[in-house]
Design an enzyme around this catalytic site. Structure first.
Site, PDB file in Angstrom:
ATOM      1  N   GLN A 133       3.506   0.560  -7.115  1.00  0.00           N
ATOM      2  CA  GLN A 133       4.039  -0.621  -6.422  1.00  0.00           C
ATOM      3  C   GLN A 133       5.072  -0.163  -5.395  1.00  0.00           C
ATOM      4  O   GLN A 133       5.955   0.643  -5.700  1.00  0.00           O
ATOM      5  CB  GLN A 133       4.684  -1.562  -7.448  1.00  0.00           C
ATOM      6  CG  GLN A 133       5.163  -2.870  -6.840  1.00  0.00           C
ATOM      7  CD  GLN A 133       5.686  -3.839  -7.904  1.00  0.00           C
ATOM      8  OE1 GLN A 133       5.671  -3.530  -9.098  1.00  0.00           O
ATOM      9  NE2 GLN A 133       6.144  -4.989  -7.470  1.00  0.00           N
ATOM     10  N   HIS A 185       3.254  -9.631  -5.802  1.00  0.00           N
ATOM     11  CA  HIS A 185       2.308 -10.093  -4.786  1.00  0.00           C
ATOM     12  C   HIS A 185       0.890  -9.754  -5.212  1.00  0.00           C
ATOM     13  O   HIS A 185       0.639  -8.706  -5.811  1.00  0.00           O
ATOM     14  CB  HIS A 185       2.609  -9.468  -3.423  1.00  0.00           C
ATOM     15  CG  HIS A 185       2.755  -7.981  -3.441  1.00  0.00           C
ATOM     16  ND1 HIS A 185       3.899  -7.348  -3.887  1.00  0.00           N
ATOM     17  CD2 HIS A 185       1.907  -6.990  -3.087  1.00  0.00           C
ATOM     18  CE1 HIS A 185       3.743  -6.039  -3.792  1.00  0.00           C
ATOM     19  NE2 HIS A 185       2.536  -5.791  -3.321  1.00  0.00           N
ATOM     20  N   HIS A 201      -2.682  -8.864  -3.760  1.00  0.00           N
ATOM     21  CA  HIS A 201      -3.486  -8.481  -2.602  1.00  0.00           C
ATOM     22  C   HIS A 201      -4.852  -9.139  -2.732  1.00  0.00           C
ATOM     23  O   HIS A 201      -5.461  -9.114  -3.806  1.00  0.00           O
ATOM     24  CB  HIS A 201      -3.749  -6.970  -2.576  1.00  0.00           C
ATOM     25  CG  HIS A 201      -2.560  -6.103  -2.388  1.00  0.00           C
ATOM     26  ND1 HIS A 201      -2.270  -5.482  -1.197  1.00  0.00           N
ATOM     27  CD2 HIS A 201      -1.588  -5.731  -3.246  1.00  0.00           C
ATOM     28  CE1 HIS A 201      -1.178  -4.750  -1.327  1.00  0.00           C
ATOM     29  NE2 HIS A 201      -0.739  -4.883  -2.564  1.00  0.00           N
TER      30      HIS A 201
HETATM   31  P1  AMP Z   1       2.251  -2.586  -3.071  1.00  0.00           P
HETATM   32  O1  AMP Z   1       3.677  -2.924  -3.452  1.00  0.00           O
HETATM   33  O2  AMP Z   1       1.903  -1.165  -3.374  1.00  0.00           O
HETATM   34  O3  AMP Z   1       1.261  -3.542  -3.688  1.00  0.00           O
HETATM   35  O4  AMP Z   1       2.086  -2.709  -1.501  1.00  0.00           O
HETATM   36  C1  AMP Z   1       2.902  -3.507  -0.691  1.00  0.00           C
HETATM   37  C2  AMP Z   1       2.088  -4.020   0.465  1.00  0.00           C
HETATM   38  O5  AMP Z   1       2.944  -4.785   1.297  1.00  0.00           O
HETATM   39  C3  AMP Z   1       1.464  -2.920   1.350  1.00  0.00           C
HETATM   40  O6  AMP Z   1       0.063  -3.159   1.441  1.00  0.00           O
HETATM   41  C4  AMP Z   1       2.157  -3.109   2.704  1.00  0.00           C
HETATM   42  O7  AMP Z   1       1.320  -2.844   3.804  1.00  0.00           O
HETATM   43  C5  AMP Z   1       2.588  -4.566   2.638  1.00  0.00           C
HETATM   44  N1  AMP Z   1       3.756  -4.881   3.448  1.00  0.00           N
HETATM   45  C6  AMP Z   1       4.946  -4.245   3.474  1.00  0.00           C
HETATM   46  N2  AMP Z   1       5.791  -4.831   4.338  1.00  0.00           N
HETATM   47  C7  AMP Z   1       5.115  -5.884   4.871  1.00  0.00           C
HETATM   48  C8  AMP Z   1       5.445  -6.888   5.850  1.00  0.00           C
HETATM   49  N3  AMP Z   1       6.653  -6.929   6.450  1.00  0.00           N
HETATM   50  N4  AMP Z   1       4.507  -7.794   6.169  1.00  0.00           N
HETATM   51  C9  AMP Z   1       3.287  -7.761   5.581  1.00  0.00           C
HETATM   52  N5  AMP Z   1       2.922  -6.858   4.655  1.00  0.00           N
HETATM   53  C10 AMP Z   1       3.814  -5.913   4.317  1.00  0.00           C
END
Ligand code: AMP
Ligand code: ZN
Length: 115
Positions: A93, A99, A101
């Site tokens: 994470q 969140h 996906h």
């Molecule tokens: P994870 O915590 O590993 O599930 O991944 C976090 C996700 O958030 C990644 O796919 C990033 O590309 C996405 N992310 C991070 N910052 C932003 C942002 N400002 N707007 C949209 N998506 C984001």
């Protein structure tokens, strides 16, 4: 959580390509998409991860999942998609605001994990 990047998006302090919003749920396109459809659905309230879910989050998380289903359809993923929730160190994470996906084709996605 003042420092949380997704809380900042909820508060409108940093921009995002929003696709849905109601009083409990926000959905926006992932900034680094890994597939033609790739958006995130979050509870507006700051829950760090699945590991911190509590009984009081039940209704909100139900709304998050229903929004994910409806929005996947609206975003064109009518033939399937993948929902991913990364949790903690082992789950890699990156952003510690829970969140979901939603990742979709049109092509078939790679296998989820290598055996
Ligand atoms: P994870 O915590 O590993 O599930 O991944 C976090 C996700 O958030 C990644 O796919 C990033 O590309 C996405 N992310 C991070 N910052 C932003 C942002 N400002 N707007 C949209 N998506 C984001
Ligand atoms: Zn947050």
């Amino acid at each position: 959580m003042t420092d949380c990047i997704f809380c900042k998006i909820v508060r409108g302090e940093i921009p995002a390509k929003k696709i849905y919003e109601d009083e409990d749920v926000l959905a926006f396109h992932d900034i680094r998409p890994i597939a033609p459809v790739h958006f995130l659905v979050i509870p507006k309230t700051h829950i760090p991860s699945m590991a911190e879910l509590q009984p009081e989050h039940e209704a909100t998380m139900g709304k998050v999942m229903l929004a994910a289903s409806k929005l996947a359809r609206e975003q064109g993923s009518t033939d399937g998609y993948r929902t991913i929730i990364n949790t903690g160190r082992v789950g890699l994470q990156e952003v510690y605001h829970l969140h979901v996906h939603v990742v979709g084709g049109p092509d078939v996605l790679p296998a989820m994990l290598k055996r």
